[in-house]
Scaffold this motif. Structure first.
Motif, mmCIF file in Angstrom:
data_model
loop_
_atom_site.group_PDB
_atom_site.id
_atom_site.type_symbol
_atom_site.label_atom_id
_atom_site.label_comp_id
_atom_site.label_asym_id
_atom_site.label_seq_id
_atom_site.Cartn_x
_atom_site.Cartn_y
_atom_site.Cartn_z
ATOM 1 N N MET A 27 0.832 -1.183 0.000
ATOM 2 C CA MET A 27 0.000 0.000 0.000
ATOM 3 C C MET A 27 0.877 1.247 0.000
ATOM 4 S SD MET A 27 -2.966 0.945 2.666
ATOM 5 C CE MET A 27 -3.759 2.503 2.555
ATOM 6 N N ARG A 28 0.460 2.238 -0.729
ATOM 7 C CA ARG A 28 1.235 3.472 -0.812
ATOM 8 C C ARG A 28 1.123 4.270 0.489
ATOM 9 N NH1 ARG A 28 -1.806 7.925 -1.248
ATOM 10 N NH2 ARG A 28 -3.950 7.729 -1.917
ATOM 11 N N ALA A 29 2.064 5.141 0.701
ATOM 12 C CA ALA A 29 2.052 5.988 1.882
ATOM 13 C C ALA A 29 0.941 7.035 1.760
ATOM 14 C CB ALA A 29 3.395 6.686 2.033
ATOM 15 N N LEU A 30 0.333 7.341 2.885
ATOM 16 C CA LEU A 30 -0.736 8.333 2.886
ATOM 17 C C LEU A 30 -0.145 9.738 2.874
ATOM 18 C CD1 LEU A 30 -3.050 6.762 5.602
ATOM 19 C CD2 LEU A 30 -3.359 6.677 3.129
ATOM 20 N N SER A 31 -0.796 10.623 2.134
ATOM 21 C CA SER A 31 -0.359 12.017 2.126
ATOM 22 C C SER A 31 -0.840 12.689 3.412
ATOM 23 C CB SER A 31 -0.930 12.749 0.907
ATOM 24 O OG SER A 31 -2.324 12.901 1.044
ATOM 25 N N GLU A 32 -0.291 13.854 3.685
ATOM 26 C CA GLU A 32 -0.682 14.583 4.896
ATOM 27 C C GLU A 32 -2.167 14.937 4.880
ATOM 28 O OE1 GLU A 32 0.997 15.168 7.773
ATOM 29 O OE2 GLU A 32 2.400 13.793 6.801
ATOM 30 N N ILE A 33 -2.695 15.333 3.732
ATOM 31 C CA ILE A 33 -4.113 15.692 3.656
ATOM 32 C C ILE A 33 -4.997 14.470 3.888
ATOM 33 C CG2 ILE A 33 -4.376 15.469 1.161
ATOM 34 C CD1 ILE A 33 -5.979 18.198 3.300
ATOM 35 N N GLU A 34 -4.556 13.306 3.428
ATOM 36 C CA GLU A 34 -5.312 12.080 3.684
ATOM 37 C C GLU A 34 -5.307 11.734 5.171
ATOM 38 O OE1 GLU A 34 -4.841 9.570 -0.451
ATOM 39 O OE2 GLU A 34 -3.083 9.715 0.881
ATOM 40 N N LYS A 35 -4.164 11.914 5.804
ATOM 41 C CA LYS A 35 -4.080 11.663 7.245
ATOM 42 C C LYS A 35 -4.987 12.608 8.020
ATOM 43 C CE LYS A 35 0.697 10.031 7.061
ATOM 44 N NZ LYS A 35 2.077 10.311 7.481
ATOM 45 N N ILE A 36 -4.970 13.882 7.645
ATOM 46 C CA ILE A 36 -5.817 14.875 8.309
ATOM 47 C C ILE A 36 -7.290 14.552 8.084
ATOM 48 C CG2 ILE A 36 -6.517 17.311 8.274
ATOM 49 C CD1 ILE A 36 -3.521 17.935 7.637
ATOM 50 N N SER A 37 -7.633 14.163 6.873
ATOM 51 C CA SER A 37 -9.020 13.817 6.558
ATOM 52 C C SER A 37 -9.483 12.611 7.359
ATOM 53 C CB SER A 37 -9.179 13.533 5.064
ATOM 54 O OG SER A 37 -8.946 14.687 4.314
ATOM 55 N N LEU A 38 -8.634 11.604 7.458
ATOM 56 C CA LEU A 38 -8.992 10.411 8.225
ATOM 57 C C LEU A 38 -9.181 10.715 9.707
ATOM 58 C CD1 LEU A 38 -6.754 7.697 6.586
ATOM 59 C CD2 LEU A 38 -9.246 7.666 6.740
ATOM 60 N N THR A 39 -8.315 11.529 10.258
ATOM 61 C CA THR A 39 -8.470 11.872 11.672
ATOM 62 C C THR A 39 -9.721 12.731 11.883
ATOM 63 O OG1 THR A 39 -6.889 13.692 11.424
ATOM 64 C CG2 THR A 39 -6.043 11.630 12.288
ATOM 65 N N ALA A 40 -10.064 13.570 10.906
ATOM 66 C CA ALA A 40 -11.291 14.365 11.000
ATOM 67 C C ALA A 40 -12.524 13.464 10.936
ATOM 68 C CB ALA A 40 -11.333 15.408 9.893
ATOM 69 N N VAL A 41 -12.496 12.465 10.063
ATOM 70 C CA VAL A 41 -13.610 11.515 9.968
ATOM 71 C C VAL A 41 -13.744 10.752 11.286
ATOM 72 C CG1 VAL A 41 -14.398 9.387 8.848
ATOM 73 C CG2 VAL A 41 -13.552 11.286 7.471
ATOM 74 N N LEU A 42 -12.633 10.343 11.862
ATOM 75 C CA LEU A 42 -12.663 9.637 13.139
ATOM 76 C C LEU A 42 -13.265 10.528 14.225
ATOM 77 C CD1 LEU A 42 -12.000 7.171 14.856
ATOM 78 C CD2 LEU A 42 -9.690 8.101 15.151
ATOM 79 N N LYS A 43 -12.886 11.776 14.247
ATOM 80 C CA LYS A 43 -13.430 12.724 15.232
ATOM 81 C C LYS A 43 -14.939 12.876 15.053
ATOM 82 C CE LYS A 43 -13.112 16.545 17.998
ATOM 83 N NZ LYS A 43 -14.221 16.321 18.894
ATOM 84 N N MET A 44 -15.393 13.010 13.804
ATOM 85 C CA MET A 44 -16.825 13.150 13.547
ATOM 86 C C MET A 44 -17.589 11.905 13.989
ATOM 87 S SD MET A 44 -17.178 15.226 9.944
ATOM 88 C CE MET A 44 -16.409 13.944 8.988
ATOM 89 N N GLU A 45 -17.042 10.742 13.692
ATOM 90 C CA GLU A 45 -17.706 9.493 14.064
ATOM 91 C C GLU A 45 -17.765 9.322 15.580
ATOM 92 O OE1 GLU A 45 -19.401 7.299 12.394
ATOM 93 O OE2 GLU A 45 -18.900 7.813 10.343
ATOM 94 N N THR A 46 -16.696 9.661 16.279
ATOM 95 C CA THR A 46 -16.712 9.526 17.738
ATOM 96 C C THR A 46 -17.671 10.536 18.370
ATOM 97 O OG1 THR A 46 -14.709 10.881 17.915
ATOM 98 C CG2 THR A 46 -14.427 8.501 17.969
ATOM 99 N N ASP A 47 -17.733 11.741 17.815
ATOM 100 C CA ASP A 47 -18.700 12.729 18.306
ATOM 101 C C ASP A 47 -20.129 12.247 18.082
ATOM 102 O OD1 ASP A 47 -16.613 14.362 19.078
ATOM 103 O OD2 ASP A 47 -16.840 15.772 17.400
ATOM 104 N N ALA A 48 -20.380 11.658 16.922
ATOM 105 C CA ALA A 48 -21.707 11.115 16.619
ATOM 106 C C ALA A 48 -22.048 9.974 17.573
ATOM 107 C CB ALA A 48 -21.767 10.636 15.175
ATOM 108 N N LEU A 49 -21.068 9.154 17.890
ATOM 109 C CA LEU A 49 -21.283 8.040 18.805
ATOM 110 C C LEU A 49 -21.663 8.549 20.194
ATOM 111 C CD1 LEU A 49 -21.217 4.980 19.217
ATOM 112 C CD2 LEU A 49 -18.771 5.182 19.674
ATOM 113 N N ILE A 50 -21.001 9.575 20.647
ATOM 114 C CA ILE A 50 -21.314 10.168 21.952
ATOM 115 C C ILE A 50 -22.749 10.684 21.976
ATOM 116 C CG2 ILE A 50 -20.783 12.115 23.479
ATOM 117 C CD1 ILE A 50 -17.805 11.722 22.576
ATOM 118 N N MET A 51 -23.142 11.375 20.908
ATOM 119 C CA MET A 51 -24.501 11.909 20.819
ATOM 120 C C MET A 51 -25.527 10.770 20.747
ATOM 121 S SD MET A 51 -24.484 15.133 21.112
ATOM 122 C CE MET A 51 -26.142 15.490 20.582
ATOM 123 N N GLN A 52 -25.224 9.722 19.988
ATOM 124 C CA GLN A 52 -26.135 8.587 19.875
ATOM 125 C C GLN A 52 -26.338 7.911 21.223
ATOM 126 O OE1 GLN A 52 -24.110 6.566 16.558
ATOM 127 N NE2 GLN A 52 -26.140 6.364 15.649
#
Length: 71
Positions: free
Chosen positions: A1-26
């Motif tokens: 697998m190719r190395a992730l770019s910085e923007i991909e890493k930032i996007s993934l961590t943002a998605v994780l943050k959104m999902e965990t926030d949604a989980l807390i609300m749920q």
């Protein structure tokens, strides 16, 4: 697998943050539901969200985007 770019890493961590926030609300909303059918639907949604969070975390760990501290 190719190395992730910085923007991909930032996007993934943002998605994780959104999902965990949604989980807390749920979880908070789930305690307020009294209808049994709606409660089952809410709980299945909770399980799906937990699965997505775990999958994203695993992906981030396997690709060394986040470090895991060992005890």
């Amino acid at each position: 697998m190719r190395a992730l770019s910085e923007i991909e890493k930032i996007s993934l961590t943002a998605v994780l943050k959104m999902e965990t926030d949604a989980l807390i609300m749920q979880r908070a909303t789930d305690t307020l539901i009294s209808d049994e059918d709606l409660k089952r639907l809410s709980q299945s949604s909770l399980l799906a969200t937990e699965g997505r969070v775990k999958a994203i975390q695993q992906f981030l760990i396997e690709n060394k985007v986040i470090a895991v501290e060992e005890e």
